[in-house]
Structure formats: structure tokens, C-alpha cells
Design a protein around this motif. Structure first.
Motif, short mmCIF file in Angstrom:
data_model
loop_
_atom_site.label_atom_id
_atom_site.label_comp_id
_atom_site.label_asym_id
_atom_site.label_seq_id
_atom_site.Cartn_x
_atom_site.Cartn_y
_atom_site.Cartn_z
N GLU A 57 10.42 14.54 35.64
CA GLU A 57 11.69 13.90 35.96
C GLU A 57 12.73 14.79 36.18
O GLU A 57 13.67 14.61 37.07
N LYS A 89 9.04 4.58 31.85
CA LYS A 89 10.23 5.40 32.63
C LYS A 89 10.50 5.00 34.01
O LYS A 89 11.49 5.04 34.62
N LYS A 129 13.99 3.82 35.30
CA LYS A 129 14.43 4.41 36.57
C LYS A 129 15.06 3.34 37.52
O LYS A 129 16.11 3.25 38.11
N VAL A 131 18.03 1.33 36.18
CA VAL A 131 19.15 2.02 36.27
C VAL A 131 19.82 2.40 37.70
O VAL A 131 20.85 2.12 37.91
N GLY A 139 23.53 8.66 36.51
CA GLY A 139 22.85 7.71 35.48
C GLY A 139 21.56 7.99 35.11
O GLY A 139 20.63 7.65 34.30
N PHE A 143 20.52 11.12 34.32
CA PHE A 143 20.63 12.32 33.39
C PHE A 143 20.00 11.84 32.11
O PHE A 143 19.26 12.69 31.44
N PRO A 144 20.51 10.68 31.28
CA PRO A 144 19.68 10.37 30.04
C PRO A 144 18.48 10.14 30.10
O PRO A 144 17.62 10.60 29.17
N ILE A 145 17.88 9.70 31.08
CA ILE A 145 16.58 9.35 31.29
C ILE A 145 15.69 10.69 31.47
O ILE A 145 14.61 11.01 30.83
N ALA A 158 16.74 13.53 30.17
CA ALA A 158 17.02 14.26 28.88
C ALA A 158 15.81 13.51 27.90
O ALA A 158 15.19 14.54 27.14
N PHE A 159 15.81 12.21 27.84
CA PHE A 159 14.86 11.83 27.06
C PHE A 159 13.27 12.13 27.49
O PHE A 159 12.48 12.43 26.73
N ASP A 160 12.86 12.54 28.88
CA ASP A 160 11.64 12.94 29.36
C ASP A 160 11.34 14.40 28.71
O ASP A 160 10.43 14.48 28.50
#
Length: 382
Positions: A32, A147, A151, A154, A199, A201-203, A205-207
Motif C-alpha cells: 500500500e 483494505k 480503499k 474512500v 485520503g 494516507f490513513p489506510i 499508515a494502518f497497512d
């Protein structure tokens, strides 16, 4: 070796385990993150060259949509078309190079350069349908599906929301001239793309956090695995003990073979024996050529008697020499005076053997510095 397969993996992976996993091509690099970097760098590169791209495309389109009947009879029409294609490729060359760099460089920085040829090897277990079904319903696949859905939601939400807000500006493009309409339309699309990237970026960071935790969870080891790895790394204890015994035996044989070269044997008189050699023409100081305790000490004394080497009992000096000197090295400086008294007696004994007379009296009260007094326990060095 029987291992408990139900033993829980609670120990952190060792450095050897981590390096071994890297050799197999197993890394914690987030795909990601790679996708986000490709989108971000691609967008920035296009945005930086937007004026050049726009002007070049305008020129190409103006020439391409221009019609002249003379073009039909022109033999260079195909060459001109190829020239336009070359110009288009030249426009996107920086964009393609930046994408190539962002795909390769972060992966090398985070995971290193590892050419993994093991993944190319033929493995029949990969054709097992049951293993395939197990992977399909694995936790990893479920997280990847989650994910993808996240995505999609989002990207769709941000795109629809921005297009809804910008709907009036989009309708206004109809009333503008073609060049201005294309320019403003591209700006609207660019802002939408930037919002979508932000948008994501949070996904990402989580990955990254998930991949980090999942990677080390897979590498975790049981206590037994750590012991086995340590044994494998350092070698079998029984084999190492046998090697040490062989090395000691070799050193002992070599040491005992040097006894005939000694000038004097200093003893405890039973527990310790130290053989000294001194050649005033070749040596700067007396040298220890053999030492031992227990049975080895008795063997040294026995060889000394067989080779007619002088033996003197000096308990404190014998202990100090055994403790603070090494075989093949000169005696410590603070013990020079005590050793000199012993060697002086040895030379007197040699003179007595040649000339006869009264046997030289052995030195008494040989003084050893207080810091060199050693009264440790006797340990067998076999």
C-alpha cells in the motif's frame, strides 16, 4: 529431537532468524505504501511539468487535427506521425523515470537487495488445492480484501463529494473557450486526485503498522527454537567439548616435549610445576615453556629428573608463575628478582657438576610481591 508443536511462539525473533527470512524473500515492505508513493510521485511529476505538457499537447493536437488535401500526396506523412509519437514519449519520459525510481528505491532502502531464486524453484505443494483453499480463507487474505473495500469506499466517497461540490464549475467549462476549458478541467481533476491521495494516507499508515506486526508475529519463535538455533550456530556441545579436549591434549604433548629444553623446574613441590628457560644471548628475560598442576605437574617433574634438569621447591613463586604467566611468554617483570635468585642457583649447580666441591645451598625465603601471592584452589587441567 522431539519438539512440542503446540508450544506457543512468545519469543522475539533472533537476528539470525530475521536474516534467514530476508534471504527467502520475506520482507515487511507495505504494498500500500508502494502504491501511494507511485500515485504521489506520479501526480507531483505531472503537476510540475503541467505547463510544458499542456503546451506540447496543444501543439500536437493543432497539427494533428489540421486537414489539407496535400497530406494525401505527401510521402512523409507517416514520418510526421512517428515524430508526434516520439514527442509524446519525450513528454512523459520524466514521468516514467520518476515512477521507475519510486518503485525500486524505497523497496531497496526498506528491504535491501535480495535476489531470491528460491521462489522460482518448482514445488509440488503449491499445487495442492487444500493449501490453496486454506490461503483463500486465511487472515491475511481477509485483511487484503478489507483494505481493497476500504480503499474503494474512500476513493469513491472523496471523488463523488468533490465532483458534487465542483459541479457548477464543471458546467461552467462549457461556456469557456476550448483551451481555457481544458486547462480548468485539468485543474479540477488534479485537485480531486490530490484529495484522493490524501485520503489514502490513513489506510497506508494502518497497512504499515499491520505489516510490521504481522511480519514479526510470523518470525516469532518458541523457546525451544531459540535453543536449537543457538546450538546450530555454536555447534553441538559434546562435539565442542571433544574438540577442546583434543586441543588441550595437543598443547600438553607439545608442552611436555619442550621440557628437555628447560633450565629449571620450580615446584610447589607437588601441586604446581613451572618450567623456565633462559638463554642470555637470545632472550631478554626468562621464558615459561611449560606449566601444570596435579598430574601434569608430576609428569613435568618426572621428565625433569629423566633429563637431569634442576628442580627447586619455591611454593609462592611456583603459584605466582602458574597464575600470572603464559606458556611461551616471558615471566612478569615484578617476578624477575625472585626468578633471578633461582637461576643464579641453577648456574652454581652447573658449575658444581663440572668442578665439584660443596653442593650449592638452595635459596631460602624467595620474596614474591604481595600482589602476586596466589593461594587459589587446585583444579585439574585435564
Amino acid at each position: 529431537m522431539n519438539h512440542n508443536t503446540n508450544e506457543e511462539k512468545t519469543e522475539n525473533p533472533t537476528e539470525h532468524r530475521i536474516k534467514k527470512s530476508r534471504k527467502k524473500g520475506k520482507t515487511r515492505y507495505s504494498r500500500e505504501l508502494n502504491s501511494l508513493l507511485v500515485l504521489l510521485v506520479g501526480f507531483i511529476s505531472i503537476w510540475c511539468y503541467r505547463d510544458w505538457i499542456f503546451s506540447t499537447f496543444s501543439h500536437i493536437m493543432a497539427n494533428s487535427f489540421y486537414f489539407n488535401k496535400n497530406i494525401i500526396d505527401d510521402n512523409n506523412t507517416l514520418l510526421k506521425t512517428l515524430f508526434f509519437l516520439k514527442e509524446i514519449l519525450f513528454i512523459f519520459f520524466p514521468f516514467l523515470i520518476s515512477l521507475l525510481i519510486i518503485i525500486i528505491v524505497p523497496a531497496i532502502c526498506l528491504s535491501g537487495i535480495k535476489l531470491n531464486f528460491q521462489s522460482l524453484s518448482f514445488n509440488l505443494t503449491k499445487l495442492n488445492p487444500f493449501q490453496g483453499l486454506k490461503k483463500i480463507f486465511s487472515f491475511q487474505i481477509i485483511m487484503e480484501f478489507f483494505k481493497i473495500v476500504l480503499k474503494l469506499c474512500v476513493v469513491t466517497s472523496i471523488s463523488f463529494f468533490y465532483l458534487y461540490v465542483s459541479f457548477s464549475a464543471i458546467l461552467f467549462l462549457i461556456s469557456e473557450n476550448p483551451v481555457s476549458s481544458i486547462w480548468h478541467g485539468c485543474n479540477i481533476i488534479a485537485v480531486c486526485c490530490m484529495l484522493v491521495i490524501l485520503g489514502l494516507f490513513p489506510i497506508v499508515a494502518f497497512d504499515i503498522i499491520f505489516q510490521e506486526l504481522n511480519h514479526y508475529k510470523k518470525l516469532r519463535m518458541t523457546y525451544q527454537e531459540i535453543k536449537d538455533e543457538l546450538r546450530e550456530k555454536e555447534g553441538n556441545p559434546s562435539i565442542k567439548a571433544r574438540i577442546r579436549q583434543e586441543m588441550k591434549a595437543t598443547i600438553r604433548r607439545r608442552m611436555l616435549s619442550d621440557i628437555p629444553k628447560a633450565d629449571v623446574i620450580i615446584t610447589n613441590p607437588i601441586h604446581y610445576s613451572v618450567a623456565l628457560q633462559y638463554n642470555e644471548k637470545k632472550m631478554n628475560a626468562p621464558k615459561v615453556i611449560a606449566k601444570g598442576i596435579g598430574e601434569i605437574a608430576l609428569k613435568i617433574q618426572d621428565l625433569a629428573l629423566k633429563n637431569n634438569i634442576s628442580i627447586i621447591a619455591a611454593p609462592s613463586l611456583a603459584r605466582a608463575l602458574y597464575r600470572y604467566s603464559e606458556i611461551g611468554q616471558y615471566v612478569p617483570g615484578p617476578l624477575y628478582q625472585a626468578v633471578a635468585e633461582v637461576l643464579a642457583w641453577v648456574w652454581k649447580v652447573r658449575k658444581w657438576k663440572k668442578e665439584g666441591g660443596i653442593f650449592p645451598e638452595k635459596p631460602k625465603n624467595i620474596i614474591v610481591p604481595s600482589e602476586f601471592n596466589f593461594t587459589g584452589e587446585i583444579k585439574n587441567n585435564d
